[in-house]
Design a protein around this motif. Structure first.
Motif, PDB file in Angstrom:
ATOM      1  N   ALA A  70     -30.417 -50.504  57.705  1.00 18.98           N
ATOM      2  CA  ALA A  70     -30.902 -51.023  55.916  1.00 18.98           C
ATOM      3  C   ALA A  70     -32.198 -51.211  56.082  1.00 18.98           C
ATOM      4  CB  ALA A  70     -29.577 -51.057  55.434  1.00 18.98           C
TER       5      ALA A  70
ATOM      6  N   SER B  91     -36.526 -57.064  50.971  1.00 22.21           N
ATOM      7  CA  SER B  91     -35.992 -55.913  51.085  1.00 22.21           C
ATOM      8  C   SER B  91     -35.479 -55.050  49.461  1.00 22.21           C
ATOM      9  CB  SER B  91     -35.106 -55.552  51.909  1.00 22.21           C
ATOM     10  OG  SER B  91     -34.025 -56.639  52.436  1.00 22.21           O
TER      11      SER B  91
ATOM     12  N   GLN C 179     -29.911 -51.087  41.419  1.00 23.62           N
ATOM     13  CA  GLN C 179     -30.387 -50.042  42.962  1.00 23.62           C
ATOM     14  C   GLN C 179     -30.942 -48.962  41.862  1.00 23.62           C
ATOM     15  OE1 GLN C 179     -27.478 -48.529  45.285  1.00 23.62           O
ATOM     16  NE2 GLN C 179     -28.877 -48.992  46.842  1.00 23.62           N
TER      17      GLN C 179
ATOM     18  N   ILE D 145     -32.664 -54.456  44.300  1.00 18.80           N
ATOM     19  CA  ILE D 145     -31.288 -54.542  44.705  1.00 18.80           C
ATOM     20  C   ILE D 145     -30.409 -55.669  45.568  1.00 18.80           C
ATOM     21  CG2 ILE D 145     -31.007 -52.821  47.316  1.00 18.80           C
ATOM     22  CD1 ILE D 145     -31.170 -54.858  49.062  1.00 18.80           C
TER      23      ILE D 145
ATOM     24  N   MET E 183     -37.776 -45.422  53.965  1.00 19.34           N
ATOM     25  CA  MET E 183     -36.787 -45.302  52.780  1.00 19.34           C
ATOM     26  C   MET E 183     -35.484 -43.973  53.724  1.00 19.34           C
ATOM     27  SD  MET E 183     -37.727 -45.949  49.530  1.00 19.34           S
ATOM     28  CE  MET E 183     -36.660 -47.173  48.701  1.00 19.34           C
TER      29      MET E 183
ATOM     30  N   THR F 180     -35.036 -49.982  52.982  1.00 19.70           N
ATOM     31  CA  THR F 180     -35.176 -51.413  52.057  1.00 19.70           C
ATOM     32  C   THR F 180     -36.520 -52.018  52.192  1.00 19.70           C
ATOM     33  OG1 THR F 180     -33.746 -52.825  53.189  1.00 19.70           O
ATOM     34  CG2 THR F 180     -33.076 -51.239  51.120  1.00 19.70           C
TER      35      THR F 180
ATOM     36  N   ASN G 153     -39.469 -51.420  49.317  1.00 23.20           N
ATOM     37  CA  ASN G 153     -38.851 -51.609  47.988  1.00 23.20           C
ATOM     38  C   ASN G 153     -40.070 -52.505  47.342  1.00 23.20           C
ATOM     39  OD1 ASN G 153     -36.500 -49.616  47.174  1.00 23.20           O
ATOM     40  ND2 ASN G 153     -34.833 -51.756  47.942  1.00 23.20           N
TER      41      ASN G 153
END
Lengths: 213, 612
Positions: free
Chosen positions: B517, B415, B434, B439, B511, B521, B524
């Motif tokens: 989460a 992610s 970020q 992440i 998103m 994510t 991403n």
């Protein structure tokens, strides 16, 4: 009781209420699909998302608190809801002609109409307005293959659909629509109607019509 | 490596007999064949007649030297031998004999030097150790993970004693001062979570240690729990005290049996020593821990899904209410990652000031990063937060493998996002990553070189999240599938230029609207590769060509007539009969018949088959 500000309108609701309840009291309608009062509140369809402090939350699940500021409508929210409806249609078997939900009973269709989603076929319009099926009567109607959004102006007046809004691209829908036509409509009549507006799609169409019939 | 060699550590290094041979028993070294090494060492000691003690330790985190042994005899520097051949018992015997005779030339490094003995350089001078700050992993590879006495000898459980002497608010205040943020991924300030849970009025509260660690390419939690499980247990007890909890749960994946076993053993030992149970250390604090083995799912990285997994089925639920208010069985619950809790224990043992020496303004301390993929030295490296990616990948992990060029790093697991090599000077901390679309995640860094296709990477990771999605909410269930399908289409050369826009739009919607989460994510990898590697996507779509020659449908196999000796091996192995040619003449691949399976390239003894 707590005070909540929905789109600038201040309302007072019980402290165990949700943002959805508060919005309703303030006179704003938030669309819902999976939410069933007292039965299901898992917030899985996400269609009721609202903006709280710059982030999106499902209003059917979000508890109210004193002074909470909520925005229920904006261009961005509309866009996300439209995308979500599109995602729903992406896995939906669009067989509106054989659906039992007649006369506007389908929430998904009314949502699609509200948000201008062009995924369903014209049959959905007939279902929406409760119009008798012309294909069942043997008429070469292109409804099962045409993108919806015309408010069924032709079929309302008893004229079969001529496909002026263009064909739907999903192969799944084509397959099931051709099956639906089987034995009800003459192949030649159908093909000549298709040629009228959709000549440039003939390659794609012949794949289904020739093979299947 | 900030290991102070004081008297206590010295004693642990040489042991009571004055001669200790350390053998790492952890999942990674077991896989490298450490069991045979151990047998060889036992035999060697017997036949040499030396009075040595075999000492089981955890893993140091440097996978590239597995299996390693460390020989320490009083009077000689403790020497580490890397990459010992498990099948060569006589060599191992020779190493031990040479060491006893004072010849350390074969050693990779020594822990510290001893006057008058010629020895290789110290461990801390070696590249992979030079920039590390071993704060939380200080005991990894040093002590026996299954011995509570050894842990106590290195200062263990002194942190718990200190914490129990303080008031609960003071414990939380101490953590606030340390600027410790959750090491599990999101970087939520630990004290904030604790404080919210502490303020709840409830007879039962839970603290959960999240040892699920689902990211492919991340194994720091496993390493920590296998090498120093008591540190995790101590941290969990301190957390339990701070929020006023009565029960603790250690949630471990059943696929990591040794980790679960060692943690369970540590809990048992702590209970026997009186660190768990009723009236801990003479206070009125009652607390006990159970270890819970889960079937494990990637979605358990999400707190609410982990709680639901203990209750029955791992599916996330909408927050609020937050677990700190209403968590496991409806009671206030806090969840912390293995590494966070180990940090808590270490902070209380060595003080906040020691911890605050490292880190950035907003985040204190160090973080363990797992560097895998196309690097020379795969392993876990503990560095201060704010270290640059370049330092981690080039200085510590040794840069790209022979003949390869690094083009990106995938930070934060499936992610996370891909950061291109041009941005390798960015700092590894929560905010900066970020900002660049990645992440921190649990700290797994997968290094990608130029032999990998970025579209393929994005396709792989969306495929992973798609398989691991719990399927509860619409955007994650359908949206990620759609992303995966579109990427698959591009990989097959059927992509259209509009698809890129669709990817971006659907990605953003997923998103924004996902329930947890995982969905938040999941796009991403797609969005970050679209941002930094758009040229690769365009190459696939416009020229129907895969620059890295990975996407099967877009490569053409050709035989180089200059190299081909006409042996006919490829002709016989081709499943489509697409190769023609006479014996001892150069062969040819018929492009129309070719299935692009690559079989000919694998079997060709001369290496004449290439991809275009």
């Amino acid at each position: 009781m707590v005070k909540v500000i929905v789109n600038g309108v201040e309302v007072e609701v019980p402290s165990n209420a949700t943002v959805l309840d508060a919005a309703e009291k303030a006179g704003f309608k938030i669309p819902t699909l999976c939410h069933l009062e007292g039965i299901f509140d898992e917030a899985t369809c996400r269609i009721c998302v609202v903006d709280i402090g710059g982030r999106l939350f499902p209003s059917c699940r979000y508890p109210v608190s004193e002074g909470l500021k909520v925005t229920t409508e904006s261009d961005a929210i509309r866009k996300y809801r439209r995308d979500l409806i599109n995602l729903l249609f992406a896995t939906h078997k669009i067989k509106c002609w054989s659906c039992v939900r007649k006369g506007g009973a389908c929430t998904l269709l009314s949502l699609a109409k509200d948000y201008g989603v062009e995924a369903p076929v014209v049959c959905s319009e007939c279902m929406f307005f409760g119009i008798d099926c012309l294909v069942a009567k043997g008429q070469p109607c292109l409804g099962p293959l045409t993108i919806a959004g015309c408010d069924a102006e032709c079929t309302k007046n008893g004229m079969p659909c001529i496909g002026c809004r263009g064909p739907i691209t999903s192969a799944e829908v084509w397959k099931s629509a051709i099956e639906f036509y089987d034995d009800k409509v003459k192949k030649d009549e159908l093909l000549s109607k298709i040629k009228l507006f959709w000549n440039k799609y003939m390659d794609m169409i012949s794949r289904y019509v020739e093979v299947k019939r | 490596m900030s290991l102070k060699i004081d008297e206590k550590t010295r004693k642990i290094i040489y042991g009571p007999k004055g001669f200790r041979i350390r053998i790492p028993i952890a999942s990674c070294s077991l896989a490298a064949g450490v069991n045979s090494v151990r047998d060889a060492v036992v035999n060697a000691i017997e036949s040499l007649g030396v009075e040595a003690e075999i000492y089981r330790v955890g893993c140091m985190g440097q996978c590239f030297i597995d299996p390693w042994i460390e020989i320490a005899k009083e009077g000689l520097p403790p020497a580490i031998y890397g990459n010992v051949d498990p099948n060569n018992a006589s060599k191992i015997k020779e190493i031990i004999q040479n060491y006893v005779n004072g010849d350390l030339s074969e050693a990779m490094a020594v822990r510290f030097k001893v006057d008058g003995v010629k020895s290789p350089q110290e461990l801390t001078e070696l590249d992979p150790w030079k920039y590390q700050v071993r704060f939380v992993s200080r005991n990894c590879g040093l002590i026996d993970p299954e011995s509570i006495e050894d842990y106590i000898a290195t200062g263990g459980y002194s942190g718990l004693k200190r914490a129990l002497e303080m008031k609960r608010e003071e414990v939380i205040e101490e953590i606030k001062r340390s600027k410790l943020r959750g090491r599990g991924g999101a970087g939520f300030p630990t004290w904030l979570k604790w404080n919210l849970c502490y303020q709840q009025k409830s007879d039962v509260k839970y603290v959960i240690c999240n040892g699920d660690e689902g990211d492919p390419g991340a194994f720091m939690n496993r390493l920590l729990s296998e090498s120093d499980p008591h540190r995790v247990v101590e941290g969990l007890i301190i957390a339990g005290y701070a929020v006023g909890a009565t029960n603790g749960v250690i949630f471990v994946r059943a696929e990591k049996p040794l980790m679960a076993e060692r943690l369970a053993k540590a809990v048992q030992q702590a209970r026997e020593k009186g660190f768990l149970g009723k009236n801990i250390l003479g206070t009125d604090f009652n607390f006990d821990i159970v270890t819970y083995r889960s079937a494990g799912a990637f979605v358990c990285g999400e707190e609410t899904a982990l709680i639901a997994a203990i209750e029955g089925r791992s599916r996330s639920r909408q927050r609020p209410p937050y677990p700190a208010v209403k968590g496991l069985w409806g009671k206030p619950t806090i969840l912390n990652n293995v590494e966070t809790l180990a940090h808590v224990a270490t902070i209380f043992q060595f003080g906040v000031e020691e911890f605050l020496k490292y880190g950035t303004e907003r985040t204190g301390g160090t973080k363990m990063f797992c560097v895998t993929g196309s690097v020379k030295r795969t392993g876990v490296y503990e560095v201060p937060i704010g270290t640059t990616i370049r330092r981690l990948i080039y200085d510590l992990a040794g840069g790209a493998k022979e003949g390869k060029n690094i083009k990106a790093v995938q930070a934060g697991g499936p992610s996370g996002g891909c950061i291109p090599v041009e941005l390798f000077d960015v700092q590894l901390d929560f905010e900066t990553l970020q900002q660049y679309g990645a992440i921190m995640g649990s700290g797994g860094l997968v290094v990608i070189d130029d032999s990998m296709c970025m579209v393929d990477v994005a396709h792989f990771f969306t495929g992973f999240t798609l398989a691991e999605s719990c399927g509860k909410c619409l955007p994650c269930r359908v949206g990620v599938k759609l992303l995966n399908q579109i990427l698959g289409k591009i990989k097959e050369g059927e992509g259209k230029i509009e698809d890129l826009e669709t990817l971006q739009e659907i990605g953003e919607s997923i998103m924004k609207t996902s329930l947890c989460a995982l969905g938040g994510t999941a796009p991403n990898p797609v969005i970050s590769t679209l941002k930094y590697f758009k040229h690769e996507y365009l190459e696939h779509i416009e020229r129907k060509h895969c620059p890295a020659k990975v996407c099967q449908k877009l490569v053409t196999y050709v035989i180089n007539p200059g190299i081909c000796n006409g042996c006919g091996t490829c002709l016989r192995s081709c499943p489509a009969g697409a190769i023609e040619g006479k014996p001892r003449d150069a062969h040819k691949i018929i492009a129309e018949k070719c299935l692009r399976c690559g079989q000919c390239m694998i079997v060709c003894p001369a290496g004449a088959v290439g991809k275009v």
